[in-house]
Write an enzyme that holds these catalytic residues in place. Structure first.
Site, PDB file in Angstrom:
ATOM      1  N   LYS A  23       0.857  -1.208   0.000  1.00 21.77           N
ATOM      2  CA  LYS A  23       0.000   0.000   0.000  1.00 21.77           C
ATOM      3  C   LYS A  23       0.877   1.235   0.000  1.00 21.77           C
ATOM      4  O   LYS A  23       2.054   1.194   0.386  1.00 21.77           O
ATOM      5  CB  LYS A  23      -0.926   0.025   1.207  1.00 21.77           C
ATOM      6  CG  LYS A  23      -0.258   0.045   2.588  1.00 21.77           C
ATOM      7  CD  LYS A  23       0.160   1.410   3.120  1.00 21.77           C
ATOM      8  CE  LYS A  23       0.790   1.334   4.512  1.00 21.77           C
ATOM      9  NZ  LYS A  23       1.604   2.511   4.856  1.00 21.77           N
ATOM     10  N   ASP A 147      -2.580  -1.473  10.389  1.00 25.43           N
ATOM     11  CA  ASP A 147      -2.775  -1.435   8.930  1.00 25.43           C
ATOM     12  C   ASP A 147      -3.459  -2.690   8.378  1.00 25.43           C
ATOM     13  O   ASP A 147      -3.812  -2.725   7.196  1.00 25.43           O
ATOM     14  CB  ASP A 147      -1.415  -1.327   8.203  1.00 25.43           C
ATOM     15  CG  ASP A 147      -0.777   0.037   8.380  1.00 25.43           C
ATOM     16  OD1 ASP A 147      -1.440   0.942   8.919  1.00 25.43           O
ATOM     17  OD2 ASP A 147       0.398   0.179   7.983  1.00 25.43           O
TER      18      ASP A 147
END
Ligand code: C5P
Length: 290
Positions: A23, A147
């Site tokens: 990401k 996350d």
């Protein structure tokens, strides 16, 4: 009984092979330090097709192997934590034999470990006949790392809290970008410890989010300043990359990788690695498939 899905690479009924994407944080605003030691943030997360690959086989005992022998494969690995978490939450007793092909650089702010954990939760759930929903997996994942829930979203999400509260966003227009990772890495807790929240510019994350839909995307990262304090060479690298013509060069997460957008050129520098990549999204019930 596990049902085959066309997009999975299945070798046998008890085996599944999945990609595990990285990401970037298109913007990352740190709002305050909380009493539990975490920081309250607001960030637009985007999955990219720079990916690891994970192979899972249901087995009598747990085993984790990895192509990168610098990566610990013991209890500290988030994959191992994900396996144990899934068993605890579901009371399922099966074990997993897992092989990780590592491509995502470590200590890069790209979420590689969190992505591996989310992919493991997804795979274990598939191999056991889907006892949990995507929402259950995301909620459980927050126990392993801030996350992890993002990687159970569909690839674009506005994240708040310590990062674990996910607001899905429709896919953005895709762009090609470069990831540049210097050989130095940074540990996330150290970057947060170095951050002085009082000194941060008061940018409005909701405005920033709106800008993404009005076609004047604004990129920023409040963790760049502490990362540059810890490794001044990072500022040099960013300046160098901007001077080649990229319109945006922004650190991802707690660093040390940068994403570069626009017409620049990757300079021929010792000690950096670069990766051409693009945004990636997925549909409900289908895993990321670059
Ligand atoms: O949640 P995770 O285990 O990934 O966080 C690692 C460390 O990063 C935390 O222990 C904390 O020091 C820091 N962190 C933080 N605020 C966040 C996320 C992480 O201070 N929102």
């Amino acid at each position: 009984m596990f049902k085959r899905h066309a997009l999975y690479t299945l070798y046998e009924d008890n085996m599944i092979s999945l990609s595990s994407p990285a990401k970037i944080n298109l913007f990352l605003r740190i709002l305050k330090k909380r009493s539990d030691g975490y920081h309250e943030l607001a960030s637009l997360f985007q999955a990219i097709d720079l990916s690891d690959r994970l192979h899972f086989t249901l087995s009598q005992t747990d085993k984790l192997t990895c192509t990168d022998n610098t990566l610990p494969t013991d209890q500290s690995n988030l994959i191992t934590k994900a396996v144990q978490l899934f068993r605890r939450k579901t009371n399922i007793k099966d074990c997993l034999n897992i092989h990780l092909e590592k491509n995502i650089p470590q200590q890069a702010g790209l979420g590689g470990g969190s992505s591996n954990a989310a992919t493991t939760l997804w795979a274990f759930n598939q191999l056991c006949g889907k006892p949990a929903s995507e929402g259950d997996l995301a909620k459980w994942g927050a126990e392993i790392g801030s996350d992890v829930p993002f990687f159970l979203s569909h690839g674009t999400a506005y994240c708040t809290g310590r990062g674990e509260q996910i607001f899905p966003i429709k896919p953005l227009e895709n762009i090609n970008l470069w990831i540049v990772k210097p050989y130095q890495g940074l540990s996330t807790p150290l970057v947060y410890k170095t951050l002085n929240v009082e000194l941060l510019p008061q940018r409005n994350p909701i405005e920033a989010l709106k800008n993404f839909f009005d076609n004047h995307s604004t990129y920023f990262n409040d963790l760049e300043a502490p990362a540059f304090t810890l490794i001044p060479d990072l500022f040099e690298l960013k300046s160098n990359l901007l001077s080649t013509g990229f319109s945006t060069v922004m650190m991802s997460g707690s660093g040390t990788s940068f994403f570069c957008i626009g017409e620049g050129k990757i300079p021929n520098l010792q000690g950096i690695k670069s990766y051409r990549t693009r945004f990636i999204n997925r549909r409900e019930n289908v895993w990321f498939n670059p």
